[in-house]
Design a protein around this motif. Structure first.
Motif, PDB file in Angstrom:
ATOM      1  N   PRO A 264     -11.295  -7.862  63.892  1.00  0.00           N
ATOM      2  CA  PRO A 264     -10.667  -7.319  62.676  1.00  0.00           C
ATOM      3  C   PRO A 264      -9.280  -7.921  62.458  1.00  0.00           C
ATOM      4  O   PRO A 264      -8.545  -8.195  63.405  1.00  0.00           O
ATOM      5  N   GLY A 265      -8.926  -8.151  61.192  1.00  0.00           N
ATOM      6  CA  GLY A 265      -7.643  -8.738  60.866  1.00  0.00           C
ATOM      7  C   GLY A 265      -7.179  -8.335  59.483  1.00  0.00           C
ATOM      8  O   GLY A 265      -7.815  -7.525  58.795  1.00  0.00           O
ATOM      9  N   VAL A 266      -6.046  -8.920  59.066  1.00  0.00           N
ATOM     10  CA  VAL A 266      -5.451  -8.597  57.763  1.00  0.00           C
ATOM     11  C   VAL A 266      -5.237  -9.881  56.953  1.00  0.00           C
ATOM     12  O   VAL A 266      -4.216 -10.052  56.292  1.00  0.00           O
ATOM     13  N   GLY A 267      -6.221 -10.772  56.992  1.00  0.00           N
ATOM     14  CA  GLY A 267      -6.192 -11.970  56.168  1.00  0.00           C
ATOM     15  C   GLY A 267      -6.628 -11.662  54.745  1.00  0.00           C
ATOM     16  O   GLY A 267      -6.664 -10.499  54.312  1.00  0.00           O
ATOM     17  N   ASP A 268      -7.005 -12.702  54.020  1.00  0.00           N
ATOM     18  CA  ASP A 268      -7.424 -12.521  52.629  1.00  0.00           C
ATOM     19  C   ASP A 268      -8.515 -11.476  52.484  1.00  0.00           C
ATOM     20  O   ASP A 268      -8.557 -10.732  51.499  1.00  0.00           O
ATOM     21  N   TRP A 269      -9.429 -11.429  53.451  1.00  0.00           N
ATOM     22  CA  TRP A 269     -10.550 -10.490  53.363  1.00  0.00           C
ATOM     23  C   TRP A 269     -10.068  -9.035  53.396  1.00  0.00           C
ATOM     24  O   TRP A 269     -10.667  -8.181  52.754  1.00  0.00           O
ATOM     25  N   TRP A 270      -9.003  -8.771  54.141  1.00  0.00           N
ATOM     26  CA  TRP A 270      -8.407  -7.421  54.120  1.00  0.00           C
ATOM     27  C   TRP A 270      -7.898  -7.111  52.712  1.00  0.00           C
ATOM     28  O   TRP A 270      -8.157  -6.036  52.171  1.00  0.00           O
ATOM     29  N   GLY A 271      -7.178  -8.063  52.121  1.00  0.00           N
ATOM     30  CA  GLY A 271      -6.663  -7.839  50.782  1.00  0.00           C
ATOM     31  C   GLY A 271      -7.770  -7.636  49.771  1.00  0.00           C
ATOM     32  O   GLY A 271      -7.707  -6.730  48.924  1.00  0.00           O
ATOM     33  N   ARG A 272      -8.803  -8.471  49.858  1.00  0.00           N
ATOM     34  CA  ARG A 272      -9.900  -8.330  48.891  1.00  0.00           C
ATOM     35  C   ARG A 272     -10.683  -7.039  49.135  1.00  0.00           C
ATOM     36  O   ARG A 272     -11.193  -6.427  48.184  1.00  0.00           O
ATOM     37  N   ALA A 273     -10.814  -6.633  50.388  1.00  0.00           N
ATOM     38  CA  ALA A 273     -11.478  -5.359  50.666  1.00  0.00           C
ATOM     39  C   ALA A 273     -10.737  -4.212  49.983  1.00  0.00           C
ATOM     40  O   ALA A 273     -11.353  -3.328  49.361  1.00  0.00           O
ATOM     41  N   LEU A 274      -9.410  -4.225  50.063  1.00  0.00           N
ATOM     42  CA  LEU A 274      -8.640  -3.167  49.414  1.00  0.00           C
ATOM     43  C   LEU A 274      -8.740  -3.270  47.893  1.00  0.00           C
ATOM     44  O   LEU A 274      -8.727  -2.259  47.191  1.00  0.00           O
ATOM     45  N   TRP A 275      -8.847  -4.490  47.388  1.00  0.00           N
ATOM     46  CA  TRP A 275      -9.047  -4.670  45.956  1.00  0.00           C
ATOM     47  C   TRP A 275     -10.387  -4.064  45.521  1.00  0.00           C
ATOM     48  O   TRP A 275     -10.470  -3.334  44.525  1.00  0.00           O
ATOM     49  N   GLY A 276     -11.441  -4.350  46.277  1.00  0.00           N
ATOM     50  CA  GLY A 276     -12.739  -3.773  45.956  1.00  0.00           C
ATOM     51  C   GLY A 276     -12.738  -2.256  46.066  1.00  0.00           C
ATOM     52  O   GLY A 276     -13.244  -1.551  45.182  1.00  0.00           O
ATOM     53  N   LEU A 277     -12.150  -1.753  47.138  1.00  0.00           N
ATOM     54  CA  LEU A 277     -12.105  -0.299  47.333  1.00  0.00           C
ATOM     55  C   LEU A 277     -11.289   0.367  46.233  1.00  0.00           C
ATOM     56  O   LEU A 277     -11.672   1.411  45.687  1.00  0.00           O
ATOM     57  N   GLY A 278     -10.147  -0.222  45.891  1.00  0.00           N
ATOM     58  CA  GLY A 278      -9.306   0.353  44.851  1.00  0.00           C
ATOM     59  C   GLY A 278     -10.000   0.372  43.499  1.00  0.00           C
ATOM     60  O   GLY A 278      -9.873   1.329  42.724  1.00  0.00           O
ATOM     61  N   THR A 279     -10.755  -0.698  43.201  1.00  0.00           N
ATOM     62  CA  THR A 279     -11.483  -0.744  41.939  1.00  0.00           C
ATOM     63  C   THR A 279     -12.565   0.324  41.901  1.00  0.00           C
ATOM     64  O   THR A 279     -12.798   0.962  40.865  1.00  0.00           O
ATOM     65  N   ALA A 280     -13.226   0.542  43.030  1.00  0.00           N
ATOM     66  CA  ALA A 280     -14.227   1.608  43.094  1.00  0.00           C
ATOM     67  C   ALA A 280     -13.581   2.977  42.899  1.00  0.00           C
ATOM     68  O   ALA A 280     -14.125   3.837  42.199  1.00  0.00           O
ATOM     69  N   VAL A 281     -12.417   3.184  43.503  1.00  0.00           N
ATOM     70  CA  VAL A 281     -11.692   4.454  43.326  1.00  0.00           C
ATOM     71  C   VAL A 281     -11.380   4.697  41.854  1.00  0.00           C
ATOM     72  O   VAL A 281     -11.532   5.805  41.332  1.00  0.00           O
ATOM     73  N   SER A 282     -10.953   3.642  41.174  1.00  0.00           N
ATOM     74  CA  SER A 282     -10.499   3.778  39.796  1.00  0.00           C
ATOM     75  C   SER A 282     -11.632   3.853  38.792  1.00  0.00           C
ATOM     76  O   SER A 282     -11.573   4.620  37.826  1.00  0.00           O
ATOM     77  N   ARG A 283     -12.719   3.085  39.021  1.00  0.00           N
ATOM     78  CA  ARG A 283     -13.665   2.858  37.933  1.00  0.00           C
ATOM     79  C   ARG A 283     -15.092   3.314  38.176  1.00  0.00           C
ATOM     80  O   ARG A 283     -15.874   3.393  37.227  1.00  0.00           O
ATOM     81  N   SER A 284     -15.474   3.567  39.418  1.00  0.00           N
ATOM     82  CA  SER A 284     -16.866   3.949  39.647  1.00  0.00           C
ATOM     83  C   SER A 284     -17.180   5.281  38.969  1.00  0.00           C
ATOM     84  O   SER A 284     -16.397   6.237  39.062  1.00  0.00           O
ATOM     85  N   PRO A 285     -18.325   5.370  38.286  1.00  0.00           N
ATOM     86  CA  PRO A 285     -18.700   6.654  37.677  1.00  0.00           C
ATOM     87  C   PRO A 285     -19.259   7.648  38.688  1.00  0.00           C
ATOM     88  O   PRO A 285     -19.454   8.820  38.351  1.00  0.00           O
TER      89      PRO A 285
END
Length: 347
Positions: free
Chosen positions: A105-126
């Motif tokens: 486990p690390g905090v490279g680009d994939w960490w950032g994109r994971a948080l981007w995906g999770l945040g988008t789901a928090v905001s927009r998923s029905p």
């Protein structure tokens, strides 16, 4: 917005297809999203990566009225990300077809994109159950920081999404502010209005996170900083009125700029950033940037060739001097879907 005459990119805008999830379904199994394909056929031996699964969650969550199949994709991608995350909020990136992680486990680009995906789901998923689980995973990951500016920018975009639904989320606000700071100050030279001496990949995301962070109640950067970055970046990526993005090898200040190979991720990132700028400022000129991104996929590019396959719904992996790389991997297909989602919203 209606525009049916003039430049080819404008004419194509009016005929942009609806986003298709057909190839994304083809690339997804009960575990996650495969990274690569040869033409339209999955290459299982290359396995899965958190980077692409996270982008998959972004586009699935952005669908305003998802079909049952798209909602199932979102659930599958969310389950992958929560499995990839460790107790400290970091993420694995690469999973083999044998369902074994091949990295720590690390905090490279994939960490950032994971948080981007999770945040988008928090905001927009029905789906409330998707939003709730995504918020738990986002909140755990958002306590971490990466030394990489791109990783911070991606994470900051996820934080901005969370704040749209939960304006008082302190952890998200702190992450967004830190992400904008990680981008760094813009120089005074109008010939190079960028915080670094080289353009690399997904460049518009750096400008976008500064624009998003400018909306914070406290500690946000000036809106003009992000807009100046994006204006310059868009300008240097136009060639004879059409989009010609920085190639995979990047472009260092003062060096000769190559034209190929151009990557769909750059085009999608520009569409994202222009959409955010249009939303924040209300300036319709930013919609032109979205039109140019859509036009690039539909054939208004340096080679004059479509960058997607209508028969499969897949996006081609890159634009070479001789035409498209006909492989249809996850990253390019997600870039296509993301850009066409903007075309639908702003048409």
């Amino acid at each position: 917005m209606t525009a049916t005459t003039g430049h080819p990119a404008v004419r194509r805008w009016s005929t942009a297809p609806a986003p298709s999830f057909a190839h994304l379904n083809r690339m997804t199994d009960d575990t996650g999203l495969f990274e690569h394909a040869r033409h339209a056929i999955v290459r299982r031996e290359h396995g899965y990566c958190t980077d692409d699964v996270a982008r998959g969650l972004v586009v699935a969550s952005r669908e305003p009225e998802p079909t049952e199949a798209v909602l199932q994709l979102a659930e599958r991608y969310l389950a992958f990300l929560t499995h990839a995350q460790d107790a400290g909020g970091a993420f694995h990136n690469r999973l083999g077809y044998d369902r074994r992680w091949t990295d720590e486990p690390g905090v490279g680009d994939w960490w950032g994109r994971a948080l981007w995906g999770l945040g988008t789901a928090v905001s927009r998923s029905p789906a409330s159950w998707v939003r709730e689980e995504a918020l738990v995973a986002f909140s755990r990951g958002a306590t971490r920081r990466s030394p990489a500016p791109h990783a911070m920018a991606f994470a900051g975009l996820g934080a901005a999404e969370v704040l749209r639904r939960h304006p008082g989320h302190i952890t998200a606000a702190a992450l967004l502010a830190d992400a904008a700071s990680a981008v760094g100050p813009v120089g005074d030279d109008p010939r190079w209005s960028w915080p670094r001496q080289q353009l690399t990949y997904a460049n518009p995301a750096l400008a976008e996170v500064v624009i998003a962070a400018s909306q914070l109640r406290h500690g946000g950067p000036p809106l003009d900083d992000g807009l100046r970055m994006l204006t310059w970046l868009r300008g240097v990526q136009l060639h004879d009125g059409r989009l010609s993005v920085v190639p995979a090898g990047g472009w260092r200040r003062g060096a000769v700029r190559l034209r190929h190979d151009q990557q769909p991720i750059e085009v999608a990132a520009l569409a994202d950033a222009c959409a955010t700028a249009a939303t924040v400022t209300g300036d319709p000129d930013w919609e032109t940037g979205i039109r140019q991104a859509v036009g690039w996929f539909l054939g208004d590019n340096d080679v004059g060739t479509p960058m997607w396959d209508p028969a499969t719904g897949g996006g081609y992996d890159g634009l070479t001097a001789h035409g498209p790389n006909l492989n249809q991997g996850a990253e390019s297909t997600l870039a296509l879907i993301s850009t066409l989602q903007h075309a639908r919203r702003w048409s």
